[in-house]
Design a protein around this motif. Sequence first.
Motif, PDB file in Angstrom:
ATOM      1  N   THR A  40       0.812  -1.209   0.000  1.00  0.00           N
ATOM      2  CA  THR A  40       0.000   0.000   0.000  1.00  0.00           C
ATOM      3  C   THR A  40       0.850   1.265   0.000  1.00  0.00           C
ATOM      4  O   THR A  40       0.582   2.202  -0.748  1.00  0.00           O
ATOM      5  N   SER A  41       1.891   1.306   0.840  1.00  0.00           N
ATOM      6  CA  SER A  41       2.704   2.512   0.957  1.00  0.00           C
ATOM      7  C   SER A  41       4.126   2.172   1.385  1.00  0.00           C
ATOM      8  O   SER A  41       4.401   1.053   1.825  1.00  0.00           O
ATOM      9  N   THR A  42       5.008   3.164   1.266  1.00  0.00           N
ATOM     10  CA  THR A  42       6.400   3.031   1.686  1.00  0.00           C
ATOM     11  C   THR A  42       6.738   4.204   2.602  1.00  0.00           C
ATOM     12  O   THR A  42       6.524   5.355   2.231  1.00  0.00           O
ATOM     13  N   ILE A  43       7.253   3.895   3.784  1.00  0.00           N
ATOM     14  CA  ILE A  43       7.586   4.919   4.772  1.00  0.00           C
ATOM     15  C   ILE A  43       9.082   4.884   5.036  1.00  0.00           C
ATOM     16  O   ILE A  43       9.666   3.814   5.208  1.00  0.00           O
ATOM     17  N   VAL A  69       6.594   9.661   3.159  1.00  0.00           N
ATOM     18  CA  VAL A  69       5.729   8.566   2.719  1.00  0.00           C
ATOM     19  C   VAL A  69       5.603   8.590   1.199  1.00  0.00           C
ATOM     20  O   VAL A  69       5.456   9.666   0.594  1.00  0.00           O
ATOM     21  N   ALA A  70       5.676   7.419   0.590  1.00  0.00           N
ATOM     22  CA  ALA A  70       5.491   7.285  -0.864  1.00  0.00           C
ATOM     23  C   ALA A  70       4.565   6.095  -1.131  1.00  0.00           C
ATOM     24  O   ALA A  70       3.997   5.517  -0.202  1.00  0.00           O
ATOM     25  N   GLY A  71       4.445   5.705  -2.398  1.00  0.00           N
ATOM     26  CA  GLY A  71       3.529   4.639  -2.772  1.00  0.00           C
ATOM     27  C   GLY A  71       4.126   3.250  -2.613  1.00  0.00           C
ATOM     28  O   GLY A  71       5.065   3.028  -1.850  1.00  0.00           O
ATOM     29  N   CYS A  72       3.594   2.316  -3.369  1.00  0.00           N
ATOM     30  CA  CYS A  72       3.987   0.911  -3.280  1.00  0.00           C
ATOM     31  C   CYS A  72       5.415   0.701  -3.772  1.00  0.00           C
ATOM     32  O   CYS A  72       5.827   1.251  -4.788  1.00  0.00           O
ATOM     33  N   SER A  73       6.188  -0.124  -3.038  1.00  0.00           N
ATOM     34  CA  SER A  73       7.550  -0.455  -3.462  1.00  0.00           C
ATOM     35  C   SER A  73       7.745  -1.964  -3.589  1.00  0.00           C
ATOM     36  O   SER A  73       8.876  -2.442  -3.611  1.00  0.00           O
ATOM     37  N   THR A  86      10.240   4.503  -6.470  1.00  0.00           N
ATOM     38  CA  THR A  86       9.592   4.835  -5.206  1.00  0.00           C
ATOM     39  C   THR A  86      10.593   4.865  -4.059  1.00  0.00           C
ATOM     40  O   THR A  86      10.586   5.788  -3.235  1.00  0.00           O
ATOM     41  N   VAL A  90      11.482   8.303  -1.926  1.00  0.00           N
ATOM     42  CA  VAL A  90      11.165   8.463  -0.505  1.00  0.00           C
ATOM     43  C   VAL A  90      12.430   8.685   0.326  1.00  0.00           C
ATOM     44  O   VAL A  90      12.426   9.441   1.303  1.00  0.00           O
TER      45      VAL A  90
END
Length: 359
Positions: A40-43, A69-73, A86, A90
């Motif tokens: 779902t996301s990348t932190i 925070v960015a999108g899927c990785s 991604t 990030v």
Amino acid sequence: MKHKNGEIWEFENNVNSTTGGVEDAHSDGGVILGLDGGTTSTICICMRVLPFSSSSNLPDPLPILARAVAGCSNHNSVGEAAARDTLEQVMAETLVKAGAKRSAVRAVCLGVSGVNHPTDQERVLNWLRDIFPSHVKLYVHNDAIAALASGTYGKLHGCVLIAGTGCIAYGFTEDGQEARAAGAGPVLGDWGSGYGISAQALTAVIRANDGRGPQTMLTNSILQSLGLSSPDELIGWTYADPSWARIAALVPLVVSCAEAGDQIANRILDDAVQELALDVKAVVKKLGLSGPDGNGSFPVVMVGGVLEANKKWDIGKEVAACIQKTYPKASPIRPKVEPAVGAALLAWNSLMKETSRLS
């Protein structure tokens, strides 16, 4: 090698060269990057290198300098190029926010979903080697390991259970043996995941509509939430975009119906509890975490939206109770820090061990 996010790195360097940044302020110890990359996301978080040698001496609060925070990785979901972009984006954004240059980075630890094999690990390591100077220590793991470290403050021991959009159990022994269960996606049996719970709820609505199953409150609840007028429309909604996260977002509706007394919703959640507990039990058995007599103590770190407490139906509490029926001294832990911080602490622990070996 030049990548499309190269301009971000250049921007970061320009910002620091004109403002002075805070690299000098961190020059004694430098900084660490910790990443938690999911479907779902990348932190990413940037943390100052800690001047301590033991996790028992960690400061409170931890010296977190920045978070982005960015999108899927997950390369399995978006492809290698998008996953790499991604990750680069990030990390660059986090360093800009922290006011630190790449030369201040001492270690980077990525916990990324989709890293399930040494070839996956080596691929990501090669990406990182293109970005950071050779002195930077690089660590790449599955995202489950970052989640485990978030509960143990960087120590790899015990078992972690992640139950969000997907689910996985991952464990480590004190001497470094590791094992996993589940995490293969809903098609291959991750029924305790958010996707698995929601898919069963959607199936229950369709079965009730065509007479193959009992009526359920899930029908009105799901149709109303999605703005649909009939179960027949649910078929088109489902296949228009069968992404995991979109389906998994229906879990709160299943919980609400279960709390209202719906038998079908309760059965779905009961089944999910059994599945999730089984994931952990499988890992514990493989690694012998409970000791030869089955009464040894070990942490069980519990992470993910599915395991969060609700009004009446606390899935995480039920899973913990189910595990403890088999392993009475299992110690459930709800982490106080997020997995990205766990990744940073894991990098710090690894860095300290390497430093002590060299000294």
